[in-house]
Design a protein around this motif. Structure first.
Motif, PDB file in Angstrom:
ATOM      1  N   GLU A 224      -9.563  13.293  -3.202  1.00 34.34           N
ATOM      2  CA  GLU A 224      -8.540  14.278  -3.578  1.00 34.34           C
ATOM      3  C   GLU A 224      -8.116  15.096  -2.355  1.00 34.34           C
ATOM      4  O   GLU A 224      -6.918  15.331  -2.122  1.00 34.34           O
ATOM      5  CB  GLU A 224      -9.088  15.213  -4.665  1.00 34.34           C
ATOM      6  N   LYS A 225      -9.097  15.529  -1.547  1.00 34.62           N
ATOM      7  CA  LYS A 225      -8.788  16.333  -0.362  1.00 34.62           C
ATOM      8  C   LYS A 225      -8.009  15.524   0.668  1.00 34.62           C
ATOM      9  O   LYS A 225      -7.110  16.050   1.337  1.00 34.62           O
ATOM     10  CB  LYS A 225     -10.082  16.869   0.256  1.00 34.62           C
ATOM     11  N   MET A 226      -8.350  14.248   0.802  1.00 35.43           N
ATOM     12  CA  MET A 226      -7.615  13.387   1.742  1.00 35.43           C
ATOM     13  C   MET A 226      -6.153  13.260   1.347  1.00 35.43           C
ATOM     14  O   MET A 226      -5.260  13.277   2.198  1.00 35.43           O
ATOM     15  CB  MET A 226      -8.270  12.001   1.798  1.00 35.43           C
ATOM     16  N   MET A 227      -5.927  13.147   0.050  1.00 38.48           N
ATOM     17  CA  MET A 227      -4.546  13.073  -0.425  1.00 38.48           C
ATOM     18  C   MET A 227      -3.809  14.382  -0.138  1.00 38.48           C
ATOM     19  O   MET A 227      -2.651  14.387   0.286  1.00 38.48           O
ATOM     20  CB  MET A 227      -4.523  12.769  -1.926  1.00 38.48           C
ATOM     21  N   GLU A 228      -4.504  15.504  -0.335  1.00 35.77           N
ATOM     22  CA  GLU A 228      -3.887  16.807  -0.077  1.00 35.77           C
ATOM     23  C   GLU A 228      -3.569  16.988   1.407  1.00 35.77           C
ATOM     24  O   GLU A 228      -2.595  17.653   1.779  1.00 35.77           O
ATOM     25  CB  GLU A 228      -4.822  17.924  -0.549  1.00 35.77           C
ATOM     26  N   LYS A 229      -4.388  16.388   2.271  1.00 34.94           N
ATOM     27  CA  LYS A 229      -4.176  16.514   3.720  1.00 34.94           C
ATOM     28  C   LYS A 229      -3.006  15.679   4.216  1.00 34.94           C
ATOM     29  O   LYS A 229      -2.579  15.823   5.358  1.00 34.94           O
ATOM     30  CB  LYS A 229      -5.449  16.095   4.474  1.00 34.94           C
ATOM     31  N   GLY A 230      -2.525  14.755   3.362  1.00 37.49           N
ATOM     32  CA  GLY A 230      -1.376  13.961   3.777  1.00 37.49           C
ATOM     33  C   GLY A 230      -1.705  12.524   4.133  1.00 37.49           C
ATOM     34  O   GLY A 230      -1.112  11.954   5.058  1.00 37.49           O
ATOM     35  N   TRP A 231      -2.613  11.925   3.400  1.00 33.04           N
ATOM     36  CA  TRP A 231      -3.023  10.548   3.683  1.00 33.04           C
ATOM     37  C   TRP A 231      -1.828   9.588   3.570  1.00 33.04           C
ATOM     38  O   TRP A 231      -1.632   8.717   4.415  1.00 33.04           O
ATOM     39  CB  TRP A 231      -4.143  10.154   2.725  1.00 33.04           C
ATOM     40  N   ILE A 232      -1.018   9.779   2.518  1.00 29.95           N
ATOM     41  CA  ILE A 232       0.135   8.884   2.331  1.00 29.95           C
ATOM     42  C   ILE A 232       1.113   9.031   3.493  1.00 29.95           C
ATOM     43  O   ILE A 232       1.645   8.028   4.009  1.00 29.95           O
ATOM     44  CB  ILE A 232       0.828   9.175   0.983  1.00 29.95           C
ATOM     45  N   GLU A 233       1.330  10.257   3.939  1.00 24.26           N
ATOM     46  CA  GLU A 233       2.226  10.477   5.074  1.00 24.26           C
ATOM     47  C   GLU A 233       1.655   9.846   6.341  1.00 24.26           C
ATOM     48  O   GLU A 233       2.407   9.338   7.190  1.00 24.26           O
ATOM     49  CB  GLU A 233       2.445  11.981   5.287  1.00 24.26           C
ATOM     50  N   GLU A 234       0.335   9.875   6.474  1.00 27.72           N
ATOM     51  CA  GLU A 234      -0.293   9.232   7.634  1.00 27.72           C
ATOM     52  C   GLU A 234       0.011   7.738   7.656  1.00 27.72           C
ATOM     53  O   GLU A 234       0.362   7.176   8.701  1.00 27.72           O
ATOM     54  CB  GLU A 234      -1.810   9.450   7.615  1.00 27.72           C
ATOM     55  N   VAL A 235      -0.115   7.082   6.486  1.00 24.28           N
ATOM     56  CA  VAL A 235       0.164   5.645   6.397  1.00 24.28           C
ATOM     57  C   VAL A 235       1.624   5.367   6.748  1.00 24.28           C
ATOM     58  O   VAL A 235       1.934   4.443   7.513  1.00 24.28           O
ATOM     59  CB  VAL A 235      -0.172   5.116   4.987  1.00 24.28           C
ATOM     60  N   LYS A 236       2.525   6.175   6.207  1.00 24.18           N
ATOM     61  CA  LYS A 236       3.959   5.990   6.515  1.00 24.18           C
ATOM     62  C   LYS A 236       4.205   6.128   8.020  1.00 24.18           C
ATOM     63  O   LYS A 236       4.969   5.364   8.621  1.00 24.18           O
ATOM     64  CB  LYS A 236       4.794   7.024   5.761  1.00 24.18           C
ATOM     65  N   GLY A 237       3.547   7.107   8.620  1.00 26.99           N
ATOM     66  CA  GLY A 237       3.739   7.350  10.044  1.00 26.99           C
ATOM     67  C   GLY A 237       3.274   6.182  10.906  1.00 26.99           C
ATOM     68  O   GLY A 237       3.920   5.839  11.904  1.00 26.99           O
ATOM     69  N   ILE A 238       2.171   5.569  10.516  1.00 24.35           N
ATOM     70  CA  ILE A 238       1.671   4.413  11.272  1.00 24.35           C
ATOM     71  C   ILE A 238       2.629   3.239  11.126  1.00 24.35           C
ATOM     72  O   ILE A 238       2.946   2.543  12.100  1.00 24.35           O
ATOM     73  CB  ILE A 238       0.251   4.029  10.798  1.00 24.35           C
ATOM     74  N   LEU A 239       3.119   3.029   9.899  1.00 23.96           N
ATOM     75  CA  LEU A 239       4.074   1.939   9.665  1.00 23.96           C
ATOM     76  C   LEU A 239       5.367   2.185  10.432  1.00 23.96           C
ATOM     77  O   LEU A 239       5.985   1.241  10.958  1.00 23.96           O
ATOM     78  CB  LEU A 239       4.360   1.799   8.167  1.00 23.96           C
ATOM     79  N   ASP A 240       5.773   3.449  10.536  1.00 16.91           N
ATOM     80  CA  ASP A 240       7.009   3.785  11.241  1.00 16.91           C
ATOM     81  C   ASP A 240       6.916   3.488  12.739  1.00 16.91           C
ATOM     82  O   ASP A 240       7.943   3.343  13.416  1.00 16.91           O
ATOM     83  CB  ASP A 240       7.353   5.267  11.043  1.00 16.91           C
ATOM     84  N   GLN A 241       5.676   3.387  13.249  1.00 10.71           N
ATOM     85  CA  GLN A 241       5.501   3.048  14.662  1.00 10.71           C
ATOM     86  C   GLN A 241       5.701   1.557  14.916  1.00 10.71           C
ATOM     87  O   GLN A 241       5.653   1.107  16.057  1.00 10.71           O
ATOM     88  CB  GLN A 241       4.103   3.450  15.137  1.00 10.71           C
ATOM     89  N   GLY A 242       5.912   0.799  13.827  1.00  8.72           N
ATOM     90  CA  GLY A 242       6.175  -0.624  13.973  1.00  8.72           C
ATOM     91  C   GLY A 242       4.973  -1.515  13.741  1.00  8.72           C
ATOM     92  O   GLY A 242       5.045  -2.737  13.919  1.00  8.72           O
ATOM     93  N   PHE A 243       3.851  -0.944  13.317  1.00  2.04           N
ATOM     94  CA  PHE A 243       2.655  -1.742  13.060  1.00  2.04           C
ATOM     95  C   PHE A 243       2.768  -2.428  11.699  1.00  2.04           C
ATOM     96  O   PHE A 243       3.219  -1.826  10.721  1.00  2.04           O
ATOM     97  CB  PHE A 243       1.395  -0.872  13.105  1.00  2.04           C
ATOM     98  N   SER A 244       2.344  -3.675  11.636  1.00  3.70           N
ATOM     99  CA  SER A 244       2.447  -4.460  10.407  1.00  3.70           C
ATOM    100  C   SER A 244       1.403  -4.023   9.388  1.00  3.70           C
ATOM    101  O   SER A 244       0.252  -3.753   9.734  1.00  3.70           O
ATOM    102  CB  SER A 244       2.251  -5.950  10.721  1.00  3.70           C
ATOM    103  N   GLU A 245       1.830  -3.995   8.145  1.00  2.78           N
ATOM    104  CA  GLU A 245       0.892  -3.647   7.081  1.00  2.78           C
ATOM    105  C   GLU A 245      -0.147  -4.742   6.844  1.00  2.78           C
ATOM    106  O   GLU A 245      -1.096  -4.551   6.087  1.00  2.78           O
ATOM    107  CB  GLU A 245       1.654  -3.377   5.781  1.00  2.78           C
ATOM    108  N   LYS A 246       0.014  -5.900   7.505  1.00  3.81           N
ATOM    109  CA  LYS A 246      -0.951  -6.987   7.354  1.00  3.81           C
ATOM    110  C   LYS A 246      -2.116  -6.876   8.337  1.00  3.81           C
ATOM    111  O   LYS A 246      -3.045  -7.678   8.303  1.00  3.81           O
ATOM    112  CB  LYS A 246      -0.256  -8.344   7.534  1.00  3.81           C
TER     113      LYS A 246
END
Length: 728
Positions: A224-246
């Motif tokens: 729950e705390k990880m979600m509050e800290k912005g875990w989903i935004e972290e994933v989006k940010g990594i993907l936005d750098q061009g890294f493959s989700e695979k």
């Protein structure tokens, strides 16, 4: 060979490595930081996800503030698209460990990746180097076929690995399949051959164990705390750098579920629930893995424990095994200016020569520090090791002089100084002075870790004074005390030396039968000890004397020898010796057939393992271990691809019904076998029986499998219910 012997001789004087393991949310990272601050040490991370940059929230990565408090290694060292294996971890962790040792520090390894720690502290076989083309092909197959199909392939080629590796863990699936394609041998079979590594430093492992309910609560709250800290935004940010989700990091717990959420394949609520569920299951696997670590000491943590109290619990256990390193701990308290000064560099160079066995060169370097450095901790250490170096270059009088001076200047090490002073006195023929030092050690330091060695040295001094009977009495009393200690006790490792010395003294005093019997005892009780070969040579000499009655080993003694060989992973020797016995006996006691079966399995000869078990069934029909034999045969058949035969033996094992745990394990394996063949109705029957009638480990695992089966065929509500059941 000479250098290896010297290194092992001085191993106990080398700074150790401390490993702090535990499941996720057990507070191991915070405890390691507290411990490192207390000892002025540094931390090496054993986390397969924290090596990657940008993956911060979902990996519970150590904060920059904590890394400022205590240096951490193997964190943020890779880009997300780079490879990193357990073998890479071992190499880098050992390099950093030795680097910290040269700085006079005791490294602390902490993390939740059990394979990394097992590879390091049990010499777990992970060193198969995969051909780049094979690796590329396996990765391509995972991308095109998907993880479910690849997990099914793994079930066909290596059921044991498939049982341990979750279908979503693509990194471990890739490794297991790659090893099989490279070698033709199932990855699970490499893991069966393990031994204690022969490093030049000792390893002390601690496992933090918490109440399961408390652990699960902590996991749920952390997600729950990880979600509050912005875990989903972290994933989006990594993907936005061009890294493959695979990429591998995105296949890990939490990140894989968030990727699905971002593709609108599931709701946020379901995503969070699945992350909690998968993390709880991961914690269970971690607990199982860490409990099997070699010689690990368990730290029981309760609700009131925090990192500071857990640190103190670890420290409370260290004096029993780590007192010998007191001078290293004291050194760690010197200020940073000394740590980077010229004296420290000179000392590091001298210590390196000492560890390599270059005692002449070490003595020159230590003498330079001893004569030029003001009264510092480094000078005290240098004087102590200078005395050792001089003793090893046969400059005994100088060694005695410096040891005597060190008693006053280095009181923290007085028991060790006096013990080695006694040894040098003895080697120089001064038995009176040697005896005086040994007596001081035993009277002034009754709890010293050197007490056993001191008694052995006392016997040698008495022997030198021709007081053989008194020496034998000392050794007999020492043997009595050591024999009741657990096998993992460090002091018990001196037992072969005590027994061999007894044989030597009996031989010297003309009591040849007693000498022969002492050597004989070493032969069957400690078959792999280096003194046993010498004892065997002495037995062969004594056997030529007609006054000695040669006794062949009894079956009980044979069993003791074979059990010791098995424990030391000498599988081929076990097979050889039992095979020789079977040439002269039509049958053997029950345990021998199981020793033979497990040794053949360890040698990856499962057909011969089954042959031994079938001989047991033939000679002992209706025996209470029949169920165990049937189960083992079934598992060997399953692992070698004989599906129908494996099913038959598992069912026969269930029919015996003697051991409830074995019965439920057989039910679970039958369910797995049906699931592999997509016979979901049959699999469900066995899994459901476990879930509805039992509450043991296999009931939990069956609930998880039911959840997974329903998840793969789209019955998401049923899947959720079963996942929830398995976490309770």
């Amino acid at each position: 060979m000479q250098m290896v012997h010297i290194q092992m001789k001085w191993k106990k004087f080398m700074p150790p490595l401390i490993i702090l393991a535990g499941p996720t949310t057990s507070k191991k990272s915070d405890t390691a930081i507290e411990l490192a601050e207390k000892m002025n040490s540094e931390i090496i991370s054993a986390d397969s996800m924290q090596v990657y940059k940008y993956f911060n929230i979902g990996t519970a990565k150590v904060t920059p503030a904590d890394r400022a408090r205590v240096p951490h290694y193997l964190i943020d060292i890779l880009e997300p698209d780079q490879e990193f294996s357990a073998f890479d971890f071992k190499a880098k962790a050992l390099t950093q460990t030795r680097k910290l040792h040269r700085q006079g520090k005791i490294p602390i390894i902490t993390g939740g990746t059990g394979l990394y720690i097992k590879v390091l502290c049990e010499d777990y076989d992970c060193a198969v180097q995969i051909n780049p083309e094979i690796k590329k092909q396996v990765q391509s197959d995972i991308r095109t076929k998907g993880f479910i199909k690849m997990h099914e392939e793994l079930q066909q080629i290596d059921p044991s690995s498939a049982e341990r590796i979750p279908p979503l863990d693509t990194q471990r699936i890739e490794r297991a399949i790659s090893v099989f394609r490279q070698t033709g041998v199932p990855f699970s079979e490499f893991s069966q051959v393990k031994s204690k590594p022969n490093y030049e430093f000792p390893i002390y492992t601690f496992f933090i164990e918490r109440n399961r309910k408390e652990l699960y609560t902590n996991i749920n709250q952390r997600v729950e705390k990880m979600m509050e800290k912005g875990w989903i935004e972290e994933v989006k940010g990594i993907l936005d750098q061009g890294f493959s989700e695979k990429l591998k990091p995105f296949q890990s717990i939490g990140y894989a579920q968030i990727i699905k959420f971002l593709h609108e394949k599931q709701s946020l609520e379901k995503t969070i629930d699945l992350i909690k569920q998968d993390t709880r299951n991961y914690a269970k696997r971690q607990i199982t893995w860490f409990k099997k670590l070699y010689d690990a000491k368990t730290i029981k943590a309760d609700v009131s424990d925090n990192p500071t109290t857990l640190r103190d619990k670890v420290l409370a256990l260290l004096p029993q095994t780590l007192t010998i390193f007191a001078f290293f701990l004291i050194l760690s308290l010197v200020n940073s200016e000394n740590a980077i000064g010229k004296e420290a560099k000179a000392y590091s160079s001298a210590l390196s020569q000492f560890q390599k066995g270059n005692f002449h060169q070490a003595a020159l370097l230590f003498r330079s520090i001893y004569s030029s450095t003001p009264d510092t901790t480094e000078k005290k250490r240098a004087s102590y090791l200078l005395a050792h170096s001089l003793a090893n270059t046969n400059k005994l009088d100088e060694s005695i002089e410096i040891f005597l001076a060190s008693i006053k200047t280095y009181p923290e090490m007085e028991d060790y100084i006096r013990f080695y002073l006694a040894e040098v006195f003895l080697n120089s023929g001064k038995t009176k002075e040697a005896l005086e030092q040994v007596n001081i050690v035993s009277k002034k330091f009754p709890k010293t870790l050197l007490l056993t060695k001191s008694n052995i040295l006392l016997a040698k001094i008495l022997e030198k004074d021709n007081k053989v009977e008194t020496a034998l009495n000392v050794l007999a009393e020492t043997e009595k005390k050591l024999s009741v200690l657990s096998k993992s006790s460090e002091n018990r490792s001196y037992l072969p030396e005590v027994i061999y010395h007894q044989g030597h003294l009996y031989h010297k005093s003309g009591k040849l039968t007693e000498a022969y019997n002492r050597y004989r005892f070493l032969h069957f009780a400690f078959p792999t000890n280096q003194l046993t070969q010498q004892a065997k040579e002495e037995m062969n000499k004594l056997a030529k004397d007609v006054s000695i009655k040669i006794k062949p080993l009894t079956l009980d003694e044979y069993e003791q020898r074979i059990r010791a060989l098995r424990d030391d992973v000498e599988y081929q020797q076990v097979v050889n010796e039992i095979s020789e016995l079977l040439k002269i006996r039509t049958s053997l006691p029950v345990n021998f057939y199981f020793y033979l079966a497990r040794a053949q399995k360890g040698l990856r000869k499962r057909n011969l393992s089954n042959s031994a078990l079938r001989k047991f069934l033939e000679h002992y029909p209706g025996h209470k271990r029949t169920q165990e034999a049937l189960f083992m045969i079934g598992r060997n058949l399953w692992n070698t691809g004989y599906y129908q035969d494996g099913l038959k033996y598992f069912k026969n094992s269930i029919d015996q019904g003697v051991d409830p745990t074995l019965t439920n394990q057989a039910r679970f394996f039958i369910g797995k076998m049906h699931e592999e063949k997509k016979r979901y109705r049959e699999a469900t029957k066995y899994y459901t029986k476990l879930v509805s009638e039992f509450t043991d480990e296999y009931a939990e695992r069956a609930a998880w499998q039911l959840g997974w089966m329903n998840y793969t065929i789209g019955n998401f509500q049923k899947a959720y219910d079963y996942f929830d059941e398995s976490s309770r």
